[in-house]
Design a protein around this motif. Structure first.
Motif, PDB file in Angstrom:
ATOM      1  N   GLN A  26      24.513 -19.722  54.307  1.00 30.24           N
ATOM      2  CA  GLN A  26      23.437 -18.751  54.134  1.00 30.24           C
ATOM      3  C   GLN A  26      23.570 -17.519  55.013  1.00 30.24           C
ATOM      4  O   GLN A  26      23.001 -16.478  54.698  1.00 30.24           O
ATOM      5  N   TRP A  27      24.317 -17.635  56.122  1.00 32.56           N
ATOM      6  CA  TRP A  27      24.355 -16.516  57.067  1.00 32.56           C
ATOM      7  C   TRP A  27      25.769 -15.995  57.323  1.00 32.56           C
ATOM      8  O   TRP A  27      26.019 -14.814  57.125  1.00 32.56           O
ATOM      9  N   ALA A  28      26.685 -16.813  57.777  1.00 32.50           N
ATOM     10  CA  ALA A  28      28.025 -16.328  58.149  1.00 32.50           C
ATOM     11  C   ALA A  28      28.805 -15.800  56.950  1.00 32.50           C
ATOM     12  O   ALA A  28      29.453 -14.760  57.037  1.00 32.50           O
ATOM     13  N   CYS A  33      23.096 -10.913  54.885  1.00 31.36           N
ATOM     14  CA  CYS A  33      22.117 -11.585  55.741  1.00 31.36           C
ATOM     15  C   CYS A  33      22.622 -11.857  57.160  1.00 31.36           C
ATOM     16  O   CYS A  33      21.835 -12.208  58.029  1.00 31.36           O
ATOM     17  N   ARG A  34      23.895 -11.706  57.389  1.00 31.37           N
ATOM     18  CA  ARG A  34      24.522 -12.108  58.650  1.00 31.37           C
ATOM     19  C   ARG A  34      23.813 -11.537  59.873  1.00 31.37           C
ATOM     20  O   ARG A  34      23.537 -12.238  60.840  1.00 31.37           O
ATOM     21  N   ALA A  35      23.485 -10.263  59.862  1.00 38.54           N
ATOM     22  CA  ALA A  35      22.891  -9.601  61.037  1.00 38.54           C
ATOM     23  C   ALA A  35      21.451 -10.035  61.290  1.00 38.54           C
ATOM     24  O   ALA A  35      20.951  -9.890  62.407  1.00 38.54           O
ATOM     25  N   SER A  36      20.797 -10.593  60.283  1.00 37.18           N
ATOM     26  CA  SER A  36      19.385 -10.952  60.443  1.00 37.18           C
ATOM     27  C   SER A  36      19.169 -12.461  60.611  1.00 37.18           C
ATOM     28  O   SER A  36      18.081 -12.959  60.349  1.00 37.18           O
ATOM     29  N   ALA A  37      20.163 -13.162  61.086  1.00 39.42           N
ATOM     30  CA  ALA A  37      20.042 -14.615  61.266  1.00 39.42           C
ATOM     31  C   ALA A  37      18.972 -14.917  62.323  1.00 39.42           C
ATOM     32  O   ALA A  37      18.919 -14.265  63.360  1.00 39.42           O
ATOM     33  N   ASP A  40      17.728 -19.632  66.057  1.00 40.72           N
ATOM     34  CA  ASP A  40      18.351 -20.961  66.048  1.00 40.72           C
ATOM     35  C   ASP A  40      19.666 -20.943  65.271  1.00 40.72           C
ATOM     36  O   ASP A  40      20.642 -21.590  65.655  1.00 40.72           O
ATOM     37  N   ILE A  41      19.721 -20.170  64.206  1.00 41.43           N
ATOM     38  CA  ILE A  41      20.961 -20.037  63.432  1.00 41.43           C
ATOM     39  C   ILE A  41      21.984 -19.225  64.220  1.00 41.43           C
ATOM     40  O   ILE A  41      23.182 -19.547  64.226  1.00 41.43           O
ATOM     41  N   ALA A  42      21.527 -18.192  64.908  1.00 45.25           N
ATOM     42  CA  ALA A  42      22.438 -17.364  65.720  1.00 45.25           C
ATOM     43  C   ALA A  42      23.119 -18.204  66.795  1.00 45.25           C
ATOM     44  O   ALA A  42      24.294 -17.992  67.105  1.00 45.25           O
ATOM     45  N   VAL A  43      22.402 -19.177  67.359  1.00 44.31           N
ATOM     46  CA  VAL A  43      22.993 -20.061  68.367  1.00 44.31           C
ATOM     47  C   VAL A  43      24.109 -20.897  67.729  1.00 44.31           C
ATOM     48  O   VAL A  43      25.198 -21.024  68.296  1.00 44.31           O
ATOM     49  N   VAL A  44      23.859 -21.447  66.548  1.00 40.22           N
ATOM     50  CA  VAL A  44      24.869 -22.241  65.843  1.00 40.22           C
ATOM     51  C   VAL A  44      26.057 -21.350  65.478  1.00 40.22           C
ATOM     52  O   VAL A  44      27.212 -21.744  65.656  1.00 40.22           O
ATOM     53  N   LEU A  45      25.792 -20.137  64.988  1.00 44.01           N
ATOM     54  CA  LEU A  45      26.882 -19.222  64.639  1.00 44.01           C
ATOM     55  C   LEU A  45      27.701 -18.835  65.863  1.00 44.01           C
ATOM     56  O   LEU A  45      28.925 -18.704  65.778  1.00 44.01           O
TER      57      LEU A  45
END
Length: 124
Positions: A26-28, A33-37, A40-45
């Motif tokens: 959904q993000w990477a 959408c990548r910049a708006s993660a 909690d998702i940004a930590v995983v990424l």
């Protein structure tokens, strides 16, 4: 996505495989959408970014075998259908051919012929 997960290795404490798949799908892998993660998702990424190996890791034949084993199994560890295995293998071959054309890899690291699948993969 299966290849990425196989290359990451062991997940950190408190992070599930589902969270990693969601972060990737959904993000990477979604440039819009990548910049708006969310945080909690940004930590995983961030963890994925730090754990992602460089392309030279493909020089090790064991890496290719480990990734192929992952491609040949479903998330519940049962054997994937032959059509799924073939499709995943074809996609990975296209990616490896692209890396060779771009001089990122010197040769396609995936085994061919009799060694085209890991020796210890489960047969159906």
């Amino acid at each position: 996505m299966i290849t990425t997960e196989a290359l990451l290795g062991r997940l950190p404490r408190g992070v599930s495989g589902q969270q990693v798949r969601t972060a990737l799908f959904q993000w990477a892998f979604n440039t819009r959408c990548r910049a708006s993660a969310p945080d909690d998702i940004a930590v995983v990424l961030g963890w994925i970014r730090r754990q992602s190996p460089v392309m030279e890791v493909w020089e090790d034949p064991e890496v290719a075998d480990d990734v192929l084993r992952a491609l040949y199994h479903r998330l519940d560890d049962s054997v994937a259908a032959a059509s799924s295995r073939m499709r995943h293998r074809q996609v990975l071959n296209v990616a490896m051919a692209y890396a060779v054309r771009r001089n990122t890899l010197s040769a396609n690291p995936l085994p061919t012929g009799l060694r085209s699948c890991p020796a210890d993969h489960v047969t159906v």
